[in-house]
Design an enzyme around this catalytic site. Structure first.
Site, PDB file in Angstrom:
ATOM      1  N   ASP A 123       0.817  -1.202   0.000  1.00 37.20           N
ATOM      2  CA  ASP A 123       0.000   0.000   0.000  1.00 37.20           C
ATOM      3  C   ASP A 123       0.858   1.262   0.000  1.00 37.20           C
ATOM      4  O   ASP A 123       1.528   1.564   0.987  1.00 37.20           O
ATOM      5  CB  ASP A 123      -0.916  -0.003   1.225  1.00 37.20           C
ATOM      6  N   ASP A 336      -1.133   7.081  -6.556  1.00 38.26           N
ATOM      7  CA  ASP A 336      -1.441   5.921  -5.709  1.00 38.26           C
ATOM      8  C   ASP A 336      -1.657   4.680  -6.553  1.00 38.26           C
ATOM      9  O   ASP A 336      -2.417   4.705  -7.518  1.00 38.26           O
ATOM     10  CB  ASP A 336      -2.695   6.205  -4.873  1.00 38.26           C
TER      11      ASP A 336
END
Length: 457
Positions: A123, A336
């Protein structure tokens, strides 16, 4: 010291499978790492959660169904990055609303000596490396054995009153019943994780295709969760935080990898794994490389870039937008890998969508799922999609149809962008088939068009 529970009131809308991305305000302490690196770098496989190599894989789903699920996950993933409007007892804190299992990629690693294999969610929107540990006061069921720190020769709890514990005051504190530092996170959906903050050895196995030896790093700070529950999935154990905060994997590896990591994401319909590289293996070079500055902002977890404009064909649209993370156009978009779609501010998105629609003559239709707003009825991909260019500061990234449109049905092709009132995110579809390199030392992100399927030698 500041206990984290003050930040997580029960009226929160948070839910969790990935750790909250908070502004971890750290003092300057050094972490001791060592690694047996191959020519200064190594690579690992990034496994998309819906690919055949993933424990989340559902063989009964069609590729279109899996793509539609990835798109839907993006909607809630956006909340992972939003600052809370609620007040907090700590002026340094930033809360985020997050939801279960919304990281898109998994990464295998090992912890302890001897090394015990773990599968975690990779992540780029969180920091702490976290996994379930024995003894379990209460652990959710997971598909493989829970890590037993008592069997690791290199496991060592972080001491109370240490620089590490003091600097992690937003999640860590000293328990009256223990001389060691513990961490505690609670969420409004009743999900929680509590345990010891500890040092241990992490081993990152090289890419299955590279044939090189794994790299081991000593004294990595991890969260060893003994009391965990709520909306967690048993197919993995915790998170591998790849954000910009000081306890993320990348930051802790530090000089061992010279602050460099990169990834090359294969298309959603590929049967291959994507690849993530560190150190010298992560250098992005060549005549087609473009680079843009990383902007330092709070929270330091997130990777902020400056998006100046978007072009649709020859029509350039100036963004003129400031981020909610500080009222400035600098650092107005987060890059992201865990968000499938690209998200643009609502006012700008309207202009952008109109510019795209002006250049496509195919038959308009609606998305039955009401996720995406510009869709076309076509079984063919050849609908005349224009070239779309993201104009980052100093870097023009030209996107093709693979990056800008997504097929949600046999006759449903949609623009893979969404509006948001307060936030912009450059998502993973837009990054597909680019080698994306992060240099935290030089504070840049670089892009180079690449055939990511061929990254496995």
């Amino acid at each position: 010291m500041c206990q984290y529970s003050a930040m997580a009131s029960h009226d929160s809308l948070l839910s969790v499978s990935v750790l909250i991305a908070i502004n971890i305000f750290l003092g300057s302490f050094s972490l001791s790492t060592s690694a047996a690196l191959n020519n200064g770098g190594f690579s690992v496989d990034l496994i998309h959660r819906d690919s055949p190599d993933s424990p989340f894989y559902n063989s009964s789903e069609t590729p279109l169904q899996r793509t539609a699920k990835a798109v839907r996950r993006s909607i809630n993933r956006v909340n992972h990055f939003k600052p809370s409007t609620r007040s907090s007892t700590s002026p340094k804190s930033v809360e985020s609303e997050i939801i279960p299992d919304k990281g898109e990629y998994l990464m295998k690693y090992s912890v302890g000596t001897p090394p015990v294999p773990v599968l975690g969610i990779a992540d780029t929107g969180s920091d702490l490396i976290w996994l379930q540990c024995k003894p379990c006061t209460d652990c959710y069921k997971q598909a493989f054995p829970i890590f037993d720190p008592g069997k690791s020769k290199t496991f060592k709890k972080v001491a109370c009153n240490s620089r590490e514990c003091d600097s992690l005051e937003q999640i860590a504190y000293c328990s009256p019943a223990s001389s060691s530092c513990v961490y505690s996170m609670f969420y409004g959906d009743q999900s929680f994780t509590n345990g010891d903050l500890a040092f241990d050895t992490l081993t990152l196995g090289s890419s299955s295709a590279s044939g090189s030896q794994p790299a081991s790093f000593r004294n990595i700070v991890i969260g060893c969760g003994h009391l965990n529950g709520g909306d967690f999935s048993g197919d993995g154990s915790g998170i591998i935080g790849l954000g910009g905060g000081m306890v993320s994997l990348v930051s802790q590896l530090g000089s061992s990898v010279d602050g460099k990591f990169s990834y090359c994401l294969v298309p959603l319909d590929s049967t291959r794994s994507s690849r993530m590289s560190f150190g010298s293996d992560a250098i992005v070079s060549g005549p087609e490389v473009v680079s843009t500055p990383l902007v330092s902002k709070n929270p330091d977890t997130f990777y902020f870039l400056t998006l100046e404009a978007m072009s649709v064909g020859n029509k350039r649209l100036e963004l003129g937008y400031s981020s909610p993370f500080g009222n400035t156009k600098e650092g107005n978009i987060i890059i992201d890998s865990g968000t499938t779609l690209t998200v643009l501010p609502a006012g700008f998105y309207t202009q952008f969508e109109s510019a795209v629609a002006e250049q496509i003559e195919a038959e308009r239709t609606r998305d039955p799922g009401n996720v995406l707003s510009l869709c076309y009825k076509s079984a063919s991909d050849n609908i005349g999609v224009p070239i779309i260019t993201a104009h980052f500061r100093g870097a023009d990234v030209q996107l093709n149809q693979l990056n800008t449109f997504v097929r949600l049905g046999k006759e449903l092709l949609c623009l893979a962008f969404r509006p948001d009132e307060s936030l912009s995110i450059f998502g993973s579809l837009a990054q597909t088939s680019f080698l994306v390199g992060y240099d935290l030392k030089e504070k840049t992100v670089s892009f180079m068009p690449s055939d990511c399927n061929r990254m496995h030698m």
